[in-house]
Scaffold this active site. Structure first.
Site, PDB file in Angstrom:
ATOM      1  CD  GLU A  80     -11.689  -1.389   2.656  1.00  0.00           C
ATOM      2  OE1 GLU A  80     -10.661  -1.034   2.059  1.00  0.00           O
ATOM      3  OE2 GLU A  80     -11.792  -1.465   3.897  1.00  0.00           O
ATOM      4  CG  ASP A 139      -2.295  -0.419   1.001  1.00  0.00           C
ATOM      5  OD1 ASP A 139      -2.705  -0.511  -0.171  1.00  0.00           O
ATOM      6  OD2 ASP A 139      -3.008  -0.683   1.995  1.00  0.00           O
ATOM      7  CD  GLU A 184      -7.026   3.951   1.124  1.00  0.00           C
ATOM      8  OE1 GLU A 184      -7.632   5.011   1.386  1.00  0.00           O
ATOM      9  OE2 GLU A 184      -6.738   3.102   1.988  1.00  0.00           O
TER      10      GLU A 184
HETATM   11  O1  KIV Z   1      -4.880  -2.121   4.081  1.00  0.00           O
HETATM   12  C1  KIV Z   1      -5.494  -3.152   3.754  1.00  0.00           C
HETATM   13  O2  KIV Z   1      -5.405  -4.209   4.393  1.00  0.00           O
HETATM   14  C2  KIV Z   1      -6.336  -3.090   2.578  1.00  0.00           C
HETATM   15  C3  KIV Z   1      -7.277  -4.233   2.344  1.00  0.00           C
HETATM   16  C4  KIV Z   1      -8.410  -4.204   3.279  1.00  0.00           C
HETATM   17  C5  KIV Z   1      -7.730  -4.294   0.925  1.00  0.00           C
HETATM   18  O3  KIV Z   1      -6.283  -2.144   1.847  1.00  0.00           O
END
Ligand code: KIV
Length: 229
Positions: free
Chosen positions: A156, A64, A94
């Site tokens: 999500e 991420d 995101e």
């Molecule tokens: O940060 C995370 O674990 C996520 C998932 C819920 C898709 O973005």
């Protein structure tokens, strides 16, 4: 796809024939005890990505981008490279940050999109796509991410019908979490899946009770050591 944040979990998940392992910024909440994902820095993410990478030998690792790390095109490319250098095979952003997505892909790093509930900016965690306008916006964002070249899109906490609309509309595979059963794949936070925390979210049925195993093991150890004194 399942999440991992550490070496032992990565080693175990590498045996599971998953398509992807995600070092999500859920790291902040489920691994570091923070009350949201917002306090997770890129340095923290890179630290955990490197640990997970050491445990994976066959599974694709996606990391991420953290809050603020993708706020401009320049910082997004720089920070995506940092995560790639730490061991990520791709990054997830995101929202529909199209110029950033295009620039990261142009720099040779594959990008996963993420629509619906966006924990980095959401004021409350609630189901998305409950009004027509909100549903249309989610579909529009997913289409833009698809067109920008995302290889996959996470959906999500979206009303199931809207997740179906997105899945039908885009060419990239979709991966759902709390978004019904019609997405191409599913993702869960591994600590929820194995019952590591006291209160898993309502949409998860834990497959194990790791928290209880840790408690039982810790208690048994303490009892044995005291008994031997
Ligand atoms: O940060 C995370 O674990 C996520 C998932 C819920 C898709 O973005």
């Amino acid at each position: 796809m399942l999440t991992a944040y550490d070496y032992p979990t990565a080693l175990a998940l590498d045996e599971c024939e998953l398509d992807l392992v995600l070092v999500g910024d859920s790291l902040g909440e489920v691994e570091l005890g923070m009350d949201s994902t917002r306090g997770v820095t890129l340095a923290m993410m890179a630290h955990h990505v490197a640990a997970v990478d050491r445990g994976l030998s066959r599974t694709h690792l996606v990391a991420d981008m953290t809050l603020g790390s993708d706020s401009t095109v320049q910082t997004a490319v720089l920070n995506a490279r940092t995560l790639r250098d730490a061991g990520a095979n791709s990054v997830k952003l995101e929202g529909a940050k199209i110029p950033q997505v295009e620039a990261i892909i142009a720099a040779g790093i594959p990008v996963m999109g993420h629509v619906g509930l966006l924990p980095q900016t959401a004021e409350v965690y609630r189901k998305q796509g409950t009004t027509e306008a909100e549903a249309d916006q989610i579909v529009e964002d997913a289409l833009a991410l698809d067109e920008a070249g995302c290889y996959c899109i996470v959906i999500e906490a979206v009303v199931a019908d809207v997740a179906t609309r997105v899945t039908d509309a885009v060419t990239a595979p979709t991966i759902g979490i709390a978004a019904g059963a019609t997405t191409d794949g599913q993702v869960l936070v591994s600590t929820d899946l194995v019952g590591q925390l006291p209160e898993p979210p309502p949409f998860v049925t834990p497959r194990a009770n790791v928290r209880q195993i840790v408690i039982d093991s810790g208690r048994a150890f303490a009892d044995e050591v005291r008994a031997a004194q």
